[in-house]
Design a protein around this motif. Structure first.
Motif, PDB file in Angstrom:
ATOM      1  N   LYS A 101      -0.824 104.399  64.215  1.00 36.75           N
ATOM      2  CA  LYS A 101      -1.674 103.758  63.225  1.00 36.75           C
ATOM      3  C   LYS A 101      -2.862 103.063  63.881  1.00 36.75           C
ATOM      4  O   LYS A 101      -2.740 102.434  64.931  1.00 36.75           O
ATOM      5  N   THR A 102      -4.003 103.178  63.219  1.00 38.77           N
ATOM      6  CA  THR A 102      -5.212 102.466  63.636  1.00 38.77           C
ATOM      7  C   THR A 102      -5.787 101.776  62.405  1.00 38.77           C
ATOM      8  O   THR A 102      -5.226 101.877  61.306  1.00 38.77           O
ATOM      9  N   GLU A 103      -6.898 101.113  62.588  1.00 36.64           N
ATOM     10  CA  GLU A 103      -7.549 100.451  61.451  1.00 36.64           C
ATOM     11  C   GLU A 103      -8.024 101.466  60.421  1.00 36.64           C
ATOM     12  O   GLU A 103      -8.207 101.138  59.252  1.00 36.64           O
ATOM     13  N   LYS A 104      -8.199 102.717  60.846  1.00 38.36           N
ATOM     14  CA  LYS A 104      -8.641 103.768  59.941  1.00 38.36           C
ATOM     15  C   LYS A 104      -7.487 104.440  59.207  1.00 38.36           C
ATOM     16  O   LYS A 104      -7.700 105.221  58.290  1.00 38.36           O
ATOM     17  N   GLY A 105      -6.256 104.144  59.654  1.00 42.06           N
ATOM     18  CA  GLY A 105      -5.093 104.778  59.058  1.00 42.06           C
ATOM     19  C   GLY A 105      -4.251 105.474  60.106  1.00 42.06           C
ATOM     20  O   GLY A 105      -4.257 105.105  61.281  1.00 42.06           O
ATOM     21  N   SER A 106      -3.529 106.508  59.700  1.00 41.42           N
ATOM     22  CA  SER A 106      -2.662 107.243  60.609  1.00 41.42           C
ATOM     23  C   SER A 106      -3.453 108.320  61.344  1.00 41.42           C
ATOM     24  O   SER A 106      -4.245 109.047  60.736  1.00 41.42           O
ATOM     25  N   PRO A 110      -4.357 112.545  71.511  1.00 45.46           N
ATOM     26  CA  PRO A 110      -3.910 111.936  72.770  1.00 45.46           C
ATOM     27  C   PRO A 110      -4.205 110.435  72.798  1.00 45.46           C
ATOM     28  O   PRO A 110      -5.368 110.028  72.839  1.00 45.46           O
ATOM     29  N   PHE A 111      -3.169 109.640  72.752  1.00 46.78           N
ATOM     30  CA  PHE A 111      -3.288 108.195  72.535  1.00 46.78           C
ATOM     31  C   PHE A 111      -3.940 107.475  73.713  1.00 46.78           C
ATOM     32  O   PHE A 111      -4.763 106.566  73.520  1.00 46.78           O
ATOM     33  N   GLY A 138      -1.147  98.200  69.724  1.00 48.12           N
ATOM     34  CA  GLY A 138      -0.055  99.138  69.894  1.00 48.12           C
ATOM     35  C   GLY A 138      -0.215 100.317  68.970  1.00 48.12           C
ATOM     36  O   GLY A 138      -1.259 100.488  68.323  1.00 48.12           O
ATOM     37  N   PRO A 139       0.826 101.131  68.835  1.00 52.02           N
ATOM     38  CA  PRO A 139       0.740 102.346  68.014  1.00 52.02           C
ATOM     39  C   PRO A 139       1.126 102.134  66.553  1.00 52.02           C
ATOM     40  O   PRO A 139       1.155 103.088  65.783  1.00 52.02           O
TER      41      PRO A 139
END
Length: 293
Positions: A101-106, A110-111, A138-139
């Protein structure tokens, strides 16, 4: 007199601040063992994508991670038998085979590519894997520790002989009495110091168990030695994406962090990463090379 014989409030203030919300059953004593292992079923690590490299790898059959950085390459053997779920998480994030997850969503990509070693400490370690670059990222998920405390010998060492775990001992005793202020400590000082003396005879494993760490008795867990790759966390079962690589032995971290790999080549690179300082080294790419037979 043993160096742990008495409590000193100045040393305990931070402990109280951090753990004042934790309470244990008041009838629990420090003369018995309450530790119980968790049920654990090993899984086989799957490498879903075939990465290629011209970099020479060790002959030993194993899964390797090639971490390409702006300071050079780190070749790490991943402990797929000692920490399979942790290794699987690292591989899937590295290869873009797992949602995060990021601020933009899922997202799924490559993390680690483009992230920096955000926290480096000389004569300690280099830490990376934070998408925010400040240690708070985190993820978007957390998973449990994979640690066999007995494999690390924590059941054989008494807490009185392990000064590196003093903070956990203090937390265990203070939590037993549900102490949340200096005045409460002073009111119960005699009882607390008596309990502290009793707790000194407990194994390290028992003390860590009392403050929330959970251990299995299945995996061949590894110690946090020089070169160890381990998960960074904020306490028991809070693993995500952040990791660190030890520049020196860190016995005070045994049992607290899942060790899931070991640096094979690139110690000079690790030293340069640490010498450069926080946020000065970028991970260009993480390649996963499966050489198991």
């Amino acid at each position: 007199m043993n160096q742990f014989a008495k409590f000193h409030w100045k040393q305990l203030s931070l402990t109280l601040l951090l753990f004042s919300q934790t309470a244990f059953c008041s009838d629990q004593t420090f003369k018995k063992i309450t530790y119980e292992p968790v049920t654990y079923s090993p899984t086989k690590v799957l490498v879903k994508r075939v990465d290629q490299t011209s970099v020479k790898l060790p002959e030993k059959p194993a899964i390797y991670a090639l971490i390409q950085t702006t300071q050079g390459d780190l070749i790490i053997e991943l402990y797929d038998e000692a920490a399979p779920k942790t290794v699987q998480n690292f591989i899937d994030l590295a290869q873009g085979e797992k949602d995060f997850k990021t601020e933009k969503g899922s997202e799924r990509r490559p993390f680690y590519d483009g992230l920096k070693f955000h926290r480096v400490i000389e004569n300690f370690m280099a830490q990376g894997g934070c998408p925010r670059g400040d240690g708070t990222g985190g993820p978007g998920f957390q998973f449990e520790d994979e640690i066999n405390g007995k494999a690390l010998g924590l059941d054989k060492r008494k807490i009185k002989d392990a000064p590196e775990f003093q903070a956990q001992l203090q937390r265990a005793v203070l939590s037993e009495f549900n102490i949340k202020s200096r005045q409460e400590f002073e009111d119960k000082r005699t009882e607390v110091e008596k309990a502290y003396q009793e707790a000194m005879e407990l194994p390290v494993l028992e003390v860590l168990y009392r403050v929330g760490y959970r251990f299995n008795e299945v995996l061949p867990s590894k110690k946090a030695t020089r070169g160890a790759l381990a998960m960074a966390n904020a306490g028991p079962n809070t693993n995500g994406s952040q990791f660190f690589i030890n520049q020196v032995d860190t016995p005070h971290l045994d049992g607290l962090h899942t060790v899931f790999g070991f640096l094979i080549t690139g110690y000079d690179v690790l030293d340069r990463i640490i010498e450069k300082g926080n946020l000065q080294t970028t991970i260009r790419k993480v390649l996963i090379l499966d050489k198991r037979q």
